[in-house]
Design a protein around this motif. Structure first.
Motif, mmCIF file in Angstrom:
data_model
loop_
_atom_site.group_PDB
_atom_site.id
_atom_site.type_symbol
_atom_site.label_atom_id
_atom_site.label_comp_id
_atom_site.label_asym_id
_atom_site.label_seq_id
_atom_site.Cartn_x
_atom_site.Cartn_y
_atom_site.Cartn_z
ATOM 1 N N ASN A 64 -88.194 25.853 6.271
ATOM 2 C CA ASN A 64 -88.777 24.943 7.260
ATOM 3 C C ASN A 64 -89.179 23.898 6.780
ATOM 4 O O ASN A 64 -90.261 23.771 5.960
ATOM 5 C CB ASN A 64 -89.859 25.691 8.133
ATOM 6 C CG ASN A 64 -90.161 24.948 9.527
ATOM 7 O OD1 ASN A 64 -89.503 23.960 9.859
ATOM 8 N ND2 ASN A 64 -91.143 25.640 10.175
ATOM 9 N N PRO A 65 -88.458 22.397 7.055
ATOM 10 C CA PRO A 65 -89.021 21.314 6.463
ATOM 11 C C PRO A 65 -90.321 20.834 6.879
ATOM 12 O O PRO A 65 -90.869 20.057 6.036
ATOM 13 C CB PRO A 65 -87.982 20.264 7.082
ATOM 14 C CG PRO A 65 -86.740 21.129 7.589
ATOM 15 C CD PRO A 65 -87.170 22.597 8.094
ATOM 16 N N LEU A 66 -90.753 21.292 7.986
ATOM 17 C CA LEU A 66 -92.194 20.961 8.587
ATOM 18 C C LEU A 66 -92.265 19.551 8.810
ATOM 19 O O LEU A 66 -93.498 18.940 8.501
ATOM 20 C CB LEU A 66 -93.353 21.517 7.579
ATOM 21 C CG LEU A 66 -93.040 22.975 7.175
ATOM 22 C CD1 LEU A 66 -94.252 23.442 6.099
ATOM 23 C CD2 LEU A 66 -93.513 23.856 8.409
ATOM 24 N N ARG A 67 -91.152 18.839 9.146
ATOM 25 C CA ARG A 67 -91.436 17.460 9.284
ATOM 26 C C ARG A 67 -91.346 16.988 11.063
ATOM 27 O O ARG A 67 -92.074 16.205 11.237
ATOM 28 C CB ARG A 67 -90.009 16.767 8.850
ATOM 29 C CG ARG A 67 -89.955 16.922 7.402
ATOM 30 C CD ARG A 67 -90.806 16.181 6.401
ATOM 31 N NE ARG A 67 -91.919 17.056 6.230
ATOM 32 C CZ ARG A 67 -93.103 16.533 5.923
ATOM 33 N NH1 ARG A 67 -93.458 15.356 5.413
ATOM 34 N NH2 ARG A 67 -94.147 17.605 5.549
ATOM 35 N N SER A 68 -90.819 17.766 11.799
ATOM 36 C CA SER A 68 -90.685 17.456 13.313
ATOM 37 C C SER A 68 -90.146 18.604 13.954
ATOM 38 O O SER A 68 -89.446 19.398 13.178
ATOM 39 C CB SER A 68 -89.850 16.382 13.679
ATOM 40 O OG SER A 68 -88.603 16.538 13.497
ATOM 41 N N VAL A 69 -90.713 19.063 15.017
ATOM 42 C CA VAL A 69 -90.353 20.231 15.666
ATOM 43 C C VAL A 69 -88.899 19.911 16.230
ATOM 44 O O VAL A 69 -87.923 20.984 15.927
ATOM 45 C CB VAL A 69 -90.985 20.271 17.165
ATOM 46 C CG1 VAL A 69 -90.448 21.434 17.904
ATOM 47 C CG2 VAL A 69 -92.558 20.598 16.878
ATOM 48 N N LYS A 70 -88.291 19.005 16.569
ATOM 49 C CA LYS A 70 -87.058 18.741 16.970
ATOM 50 C C LYS A 70 -86.103 18.728 15.587
ATOM 51 O O LYS A 70 -85.265 19.503 15.777
ATOM 52 C CB LYS A 70 -86.711 17.483 17.695
ATOM 53 C CG LYS A 70 -85.277 17.179 18.296
ATOM 54 C CD LYS A 70 -85.478 16.013 18.799
ATOM 55 C CE LYS A 70 -83.708 15.664 19.497
ATOM 56 N NZ LYS A 70 -82.858 15.544 18.487
ATOM 57 N N GLY A 71 -86.358 18.190 14.666
ATOM 58 C CA GLY A 71 -85.571 18.082 13.409
ATOM 59 C C GLY A 71 -85.459 19.674 12.762
ATOM 60 O O GLY A 71 -84.451 19.904 12.267
ATOM 61 N N ASP A 72 -86.772 20.168 12.742
ATOM 62 C CA ASP A 72 -86.852 21.538 11.905
ATOM 63 C C ASP A 72 -86.184 22.426 12.932
ATOM 64 O O ASP A 72 -85.522 23.304 12.240
ATOM 65 C CB ASP A 72 -88.327 21.991 11.981
ATOM 66 C CG ASP A 72 -89.136 21.028 10.956
ATOM 67 O OD1 ASP A 72 -88.674 20.115 10.400
ATOM 68 O OD2 ASP A 72 -90.439 20.927 11.376
ATOM 69 N N ALA A 73 -86.162 22.278 14.184
ATOM 70 C CA ALA A 73 -85.373 23.372 15.144
ATOM 71 C C ALA A 73 -83.902 23.194 14.736
ATOM 72 O O ALA A 73 -83.211 24.129 14.772
ATOM 73 C CB ALA A 73 -85.714 23.010 16.275
ATOM 74 N N GLU A 74 -83.390 21.860 14.522
ATOM 75 C CA GLU A 74 -81.873 21.397 14.328
ATOM 76 C C GLU A 74 -81.591 22.334 12.863
ATOM 77 O O GLU A 74 -80.565 22.597 12.807
ATOM 78 C CB GLU A 74 -81.728 20.025 14.130
ATOM 79 C CG GLU A 74 -81.805 19.593 15.705
ATOM 80 C CD GLU A 74 -81.711 17.996 15.450
ATOM 81 O OE1 GLU A 74 -81.844 17.314 14.378
ATOM 82 O OE2 GLU A 74 -81.519 17.601 16.553
#
Length: 262
Positions: A64-74
């Motif tokens: 999980n990159p832990l950068r943004s909800v949207k980006g991590d979900a992608e």
């Protein structure tokens, strides 16, 4: 006589073959995808993964990159899309917000399991949800933010406070190593509004500790009830890392989610 016997044997063999072909194929066990949250990494799932593998499940601990909800979900969604067959998607802490979005559009996700995790409604964010009920002491346990080149900030838990704040029911030596290896989360990710949640149409399960100091147990209970959790497990005295301190209870719930007839 021999001809009649041969015909009878042949008929019996054909009948047996038909019976075998008519038997239902064994059910395929879902692949379990584990998504860690903030201040943790994939090793936080080691105990759970070991138990699931021992019971014959394929397991992937997604980064999980832990950068943004949207980006991590992608990122997590791309992992799910690469899996043939059903998937049980499991999220810890902030990872709950990620799986709520990642499951959207992935019809092979049969269940969501929230492990001391956020299950936000559209428009909600992690900071608001954790502060809606009293009990979180995370704010006072954070180290000074780390400034990022893009102007954002990374958040860590102060290593001297990590054990009591994050993993009070984990042996001190192990908690100290977890503190060293913790993954930071972008402050903006905790403030990012969630999109439409998959828990509204995918069966959900919840497990959390009653002594969680990051997300109050009252908040976790509220989110479980709102999501109409199929089963909720409260582990008495467990910390925020209930999957590390009580892997058997967490693995058991995941397997129940995997075998449930939705």
């Amino acid at each position: 006589m021999k001809a009649i016997t041969s015909i009878a044997v042949a008929a019996a063999l054909i009948g047996s073959a038909a019976a075998v072909s008519a038997a239902p194929a064994p059910a395929v066990k879902p692949t379990v995808v584990l998504v860690h949250g903030a201040f943790a990494d994939s090793s936080s799932w080691d105990g759970v993964a070991a138990k699931l593998q021992a019971d014959g499940y394929s397991v992937i601990a997604a980064a999980n990159p832990l950068r943004s909800v949207k980006g991590d979900a992608e990122v997590v969604s791309s992992v799910v899309k690469g899996i043939k067959g059903p998937v049980v998607l499991v999220g810890h802490s902030y990872g709950g917000a990620v799986i709520s979005t990642a499951a959207q559009g992935n019809a092979n996700v049969k269940s969501l399991v929230y492990v001391a995790a956020f299950a936000p409604e559209a428009g909600e964010n992690a900071i608001e949800l954790s502060g809606r009920f009293p009990g979180s002491t995370l704010g006072g346990a954070l180290a000074a933010p780390v400034a990022l080149p893009d102007g954002g900030k990374d958040l860590y838990i102060d290593q001297s406070k990590f054990h009591q704040q994050f993993a009070a029911d984990v042996p001190k030596a192990k908690a100290q190593l977890m503190a060293v290896g913790q993954r930071p989360i972008a402050e903006s990710a905790l403030k990012e509004a969630a999109g439409a949640p998959a828990w509204k149409n995918v069966p959900s399960y919840f497990v959390y500790g009653t002594a969680d100091k990051n997300i109050p147990a009252a908040a976790l209970k509220f989110m479980a009830q709102r999501a109409q959790s199929r089963k909720t497990v409260e582990v008495a005295g467990a910390s925020h890392v209930v999957m590390t301190s009580h892997p058997a209870e967490v693995a058991k719930l995941i397997e129940q989610a995997a075998t449930a007839q939705n």
